[in-house]
Design a protein around this motif. Structure first.
Motif, PDB file in Angstrom:
ATOM      1  N   GLY A 105      84.298 -20.245  44.510  1.00 46.76           N
ATOM      2  CA  GLY A 105      83.393 -21.390  44.478  1.00 46.76           C
ATOM      3  C   GLY A 105      82.002 -21.086  45.003  1.00 46.76           C
ATOM      4  N   LEU A 106      81.173 -22.128  45.029  1.00 47.87           N
ATOM      5  CA  LEU A 106      79.782 -21.971  45.471  1.00 47.87           C
ATOM      6  C   LEU A 106      79.645 -21.504  46.918  1.00 47.87           C
ATOM      7  CD1 LEU A 106      77.982 -25.001  43.787  1.00 47.87           C
ATOM      8  CD2 LEU A 106      77.920 -22.596  43.116  1.00 47.87           C
ATOM      9  N   PRO A 107      80.479 -22.005  47.856  1.00 47.74           N
ATOM     10  CA  PRO A 107      80.340 -21.507  49.236  1.00 47.74           C
ATOM     11  C   PRO A 107      80.500 -19.992  49.322  1.00 47.74           C
ATOM     12  CG  PRO A 107      81.640 -23.508  49.225  1.00 47.74           C
ATOM     13  CD  PRO A 107      81.453 -23.113  47.796  1.00 47.74           C
ATOM     14  N   GLY A 108      81.438 -19.448  48.564  1.00 44.71           N
ATOM     15  CA  GLY A 108      81.640 -17.999  48.568  1.00 44.71           C
ATOM     16  C   GLY A 108      80.468 -17.259  47.951  1.00 44.71           C
ATOM     17  N   LEU A 109      79.921 -17.822  46.886  1.00 47.35           N
ATOM     18  CA  LEU A 109      78.735 -17.220  46.266  1.00 47.35           C
ATOM     19  C   LEU A 109      77.553 -17.234  47.232  1.00 47.35           C
ATOM     20  CD1 LEU A 109      78.796 -18.548  42.588  1.00 47.35           C
ATOM     21  CD2 LEU A 109      78.812 -16.156  43.300  1.00 47.35           C
ATOM     22  N   ALA A 110      77.416 -18.341  47.947  1.00 45.35           N
ATOM     23  CA  ALA A 110      76.310 -18.463  48.906  1.00 45.35           C
ATOM     24  C   ALA A 110      76.459 -17.450  50.036  1.00 45.35           C
ATOM     25  CB  ALA A 110      76.247 -19.888  49.453  1.00 45.35           C
ATOM     26  N   ARG A 111      77.698 -17.156  50.419  1.00 43.73           N
ATOM     27  CA  ARG A 111      77.937 -16.198  51.507  1.00 43.73           C
ATOM     28  C   ARG A 111      77.738 -14.755  51.067  1.00 43.73           C
ATOM     29  NH1 ARG A 111      82.396 -19.722  52.577  1.00 43.73           N
ATOM     30  NH2 ARG A 111      83.854 -18.305  51.570  1.00 43.73           N
ATOM     31  N   ALA A 112      77.927 -14.483  49.794  1.00 43.98           N
ATOM     32  CA  ALA A 112      77.858 -13.100  49.305  1.00 43.98           C
ATOM     33  C   ALA A 112      76.454 -12.542  49.478  1.00 43.98           C
ATOM     34  CB  ALA A 112      78.271 -13.054  47.836  1.00 43.98           C
TER      35      ALA A 112
END
Length: 239
Positions: A62-69
């Motif tokens: 999801g987006l939270p994981g993309l933001a953390r990457a």
């Protein structure tokens, strides 16, 4: 035998293409993968932009994981070069900044989940404890936030004056504090409760309400206010 290429966005009927759907129905009608496909614009090697977007969402949960990457992690993904990675990171950062928008559009904090929504993506992945302060006006509108401490939360190390210094400068009416547990378990520790008790007491003296203390875990959070930990009953109003 070569693998059949997946359909490209151009293969879709015009009215079903993400950009056309956004223009016709509004951005709220599009899925996350469709919105992401618009940012990515084109796919790679037989994989459409929509398929690439869906793969990224699954890969990073999801987006939270993309933001953390990190930039480097995303850059290494098939189909993401420097340009697409930059576009993606810029879009995610714009979304984050929108939460701290201009005064007339400021987010109103109505519940602990509102705070968690702001902080979860950013804080749930951190490898150390980070302590954040959110500043609110008399209408519980978010004025801004600061990271004031990094490291294990220890009541003897936390300087109460530092927590309230910018709150006083901003002339804010209330604060909400939050920190993360790198273990992923947001269960409050005795130290968390003691820090909360000290901050609430100092806030009373300064005329600045401490509305809550949130502990952020992996996709979970705990409100110490809701648990009645560090907050004396009936002396403060909930959010």
């Amino acid at each position: 035998m070569s693998r059949a290429a997946s359909p490209t966005i151009k293969d879709l009927p015009t009215e079903e293409r993400p950009r056309e759907r956004l223009a016709r129905l509004g951005e709220g009608a599009l899925s996350t993968s469709e919105l992401l496909a618009i940012i990515l614009r084109v796919g790679v090697g037989g994989e459409s932009a929509l398929a690439l977007a869906q793969r990224l969402i699954v890969t990073y949960d999801g987006l939270p994981g993309l933001a953390r990457a990190s930039f480097a992690e995303l850059r290494a993904e098939r189909g993401l070069g420097n340009a697409k990675t930059a576009q993606l990171k810029a879009a995610l950062e714009l979304g984050r900044r929108l939460l701290l928008a201009t005064p007339e559009e400021r987010l109103i904090i109505r519940s602990p989940s509102d705070v968690a929504q702001i902080l979860m993506a950013e804080m749930s992945h951190l490898e150390q404890e980070h302590f954040q302060v959110l500043y609110l006006d008399t209408r519980n509108r978010l004025l801004g936030s600061d990271e004031v401490y990094v490291g294990s939360l220890n009541a003897s190390h936390i300087r109460v004056a530092e927590i309230f210094r910018d709150a006083i400068k901003r002339n804010c009416a209330a604060v909400i504090v939050a920190h993360n547990h790198p273990s992923g378990d947001p269960s409050p520790s005795p130290e968390d409760v003691e820090v909360t008790r000290r901050l609430v007491s100092a806030g009373d003296l300064l005329g600045i309400s401490v509305l809550d203390h949130l502990v952020i875990g992996q996709q979970r959070f705990v409100s110490l206010r809701e648990r009645g930990l560090g907050f004396e009953p009936d002396t403060h109003h909930p959010h």
